[in-house]
Design an enzyme around this catalytic site. Structure first.
Site, mmCIF file in Angstrom:
data_model
loop_
_atom_site.group_PDB
_atom_site.id
_atom_site.type_symbol
_atom_site.label_atom_id
_atom_site.label_comp_id
_atom_site.label_asym_id
_atom_site.label_seq_id
_atom_site.Cartn_x
_atom_site.Cartn_y
_atom_site.Cartn_z
ATOM 1 N N ASP A 71 0.803 -1.267 0.076
ATOM 2 C CA ASP A 71 -0.162 0.046 -0.083
ATOM 3 C C ASP A 71 0.731 1.229 -0.027
ATOM 4 O O ASP A 71 2.005 1.298 0.191
ATOM 5 C CB ASP A 71 -0.959 0.071 0.831
ATOM 6 C CG ASP A 71 -0.436 -0.358 2.396
ATOM 7 O OD1 ASP A 71 0.817 -0.731 2.423
ATOM 8 O OD2 ASP A 71 -1.296 -0.847 3.304
ATOM 9 N N GLU A 101 -5.826 3.524 3.634
ATOM 10 C CA GLU A 101 -6.215 4.084 5.145
ATOM 11 C C GLU A 101 -7.823 4.554 5.073
ATOM 12 O O GLU A 101 -8.443 4.538 6.184
ATOM 13 C CB GLU A 101 -5.215 5.418 5.331
ATOM 14 C CG GLU A 101 -3.851 4.791 5.780
ATOM 15 C CD GLU A 101 -3.800 4.143 6.897
ATOM 16 O OE1 GLU A 101 -4.699 4.062 7.848
ATOM 17 O OE2 GLU A 101 -2.570 3.615 7.305
#
Length: 378
Positions: A72, A131
């Site tokens: 990520d 997130e």
């Protein structure tokens, strides 16, 4: 033969650390990654982009399967408090969850695996918006993977509580399912001296918060477990004015999807009950997005554990279940695979403004992951 050196990894990580960007806004991050990937040009390596995400496909010589690795790439809206020559250049934003480490290790592993054409296919996913927007789910639902969708998927997350050289995971549920909770209560404001002429939303909201805790203590199987936490409470404008409106926000964390659904249902029922009891209006917004429980598939994970346990350089630990949320859980609901912790020995926790992972974990991570992925190609 190793093709990646520690100094190179540290330099890459420090450059990435300076340019944190929140989900789906990672344009400079994407450009940096694409530039690094371009240095690895091979006739069997292909690159696609999806918004701010990147997919890199290594075509195998005689592919029987496609093996996926995910890193990520987004940062957090946190003002960094670590003073260094490579601290964040973006006020109010920071790589406080280690995604700069995840990207750096991903690039290092990609460089190692792309030096020679493997037998099987490999997909490297540099995923945006972990997130805030569940970028993995967005990419899957938008068919971004296409024919590159892996048959197995793997990923890591840095762990500040584990020493460098440690890898930790478990078969089955590793991380929790999460759900954001936003509730607005609206009544009637008034003068503090005349409460009988108003409808106090501070009182209504505090009752709602208290009753919501009975979900964990009286509705959820104690063996299964759940967490209901309200992190914000906003109401009122003055000490002598009864608040007309109150807003709450919080999170649900559960170890199974079923318990998450049960908890969401009870949040709605309790909120509606409070509205009836206090004769007010209530709006409940529950948003789970793609934050499903991270469930490690038994066969993939058993093989991973057996491999890591045999490596002299790796200290393997059996991981306890954590209430951490991770959108890789969505991808693991579609593709079997494994997520694991990588020790980075930080004195401060994930999402701390003082989070400072040990850079010695970078080369260790590249070597451990590269070795494992190569073992899958045999």
């Amino acid at each position: 033969m190793a093709f990646v050196e520690q100094e190179e990894l540290i330099a890459i990580r420090r450059q990435l650390h300076q340019i944190p960007e929140i989900g789906l806004e990672e344009k400079e991050t994407q450009a940096f990654l694409l530039n690094e990937i371009d240095k690895m040009k091979q006739p069997y390596l292909q690159v696609r982009t999806w918004q701010t995400g990147i997919l890199v496909f290594i075509e195998g010589k005689n592919p029987q399967k496609t093996i996926g690795w995910r890193a990520d790439i987004d940062g957090l809206p946190i003002q960094e408090e670590v003073v260094s020559a490579f601290q964040s250049k973006r006020p109010g934003f920071m790589h406080a969850c280690g995604h700069d480490f995840h990207m750096t290790i991903g690039l290092g592993v990609l460089k190692e695996l792309s030096q020679q054409q493997p037998d099987n296919n490999f997909l490297f996913l540099f995923q945006p918006a972990e997130e805030n927007e569940a970028g993995g789910m967005l990419m899957y639902e938008d068919h971004a993977f296409g024919e590159w969708l892996p048959d197995e998927f793997y990923a890591l997350h840095v762990n500040p509580d584990l020493p460098v050289g440690t890898i930790s995971t478990r078969v089955g549920t590793l991380f929790a399912a999460t759900c954001e909770v936003n509730i607005t209560l609206k009544g009637k404001g008034g003068h503090a001296a005349f409460p009988h002429q108003a409808n106090d939303m501070v009182l209504a909201a505090t009752n709602l918060i208290q009753q919501a805790q009975t979900i964990v203590s009286r509705n959820v199987d104690p063996v299964v477990g759940a967490v209901v936490t309200f992190g914000t409470f906003h109401a009122g404008t003055a000490c002598n004015v009864i608040a007309e409106e109150a807003t709450l926000s919080g999170t649900i964390r559960t170890l199974t999807a079923e318990t998450n659904e049960q908890t969401q249902r009870r949040i709605r029922e309790i909120s509606e009950g409070i509205a009836q009891s206090f004769q007010c209006e209530v709006t409940v917004h529950l948003d789970q997005k793609g934050y499903l429980p991270v469930v490690n598939e038994p066969a993939c994970t058993t093989n991973f554990i057996e491999y890591m346990s045999k490596q002299a350089t790796v200290q393997f630990q059996q991981a306890p279940v954590a209430m951490t949320g991770e959108d890789f859980g969505y991808l693991l609901s579609k593709v079997p695979g494994t997520m694991f912790w990588l020790g980075v020995a930080s004195p401060y926790s994930l999402h701390s403004a003082k989070f400072e992972p040990n850079e010695e974990a970078l080369l260790f991570g590249v070597e451990a992951v590269s070795g494992f992925l190569k073992s899958l190609d045999n």
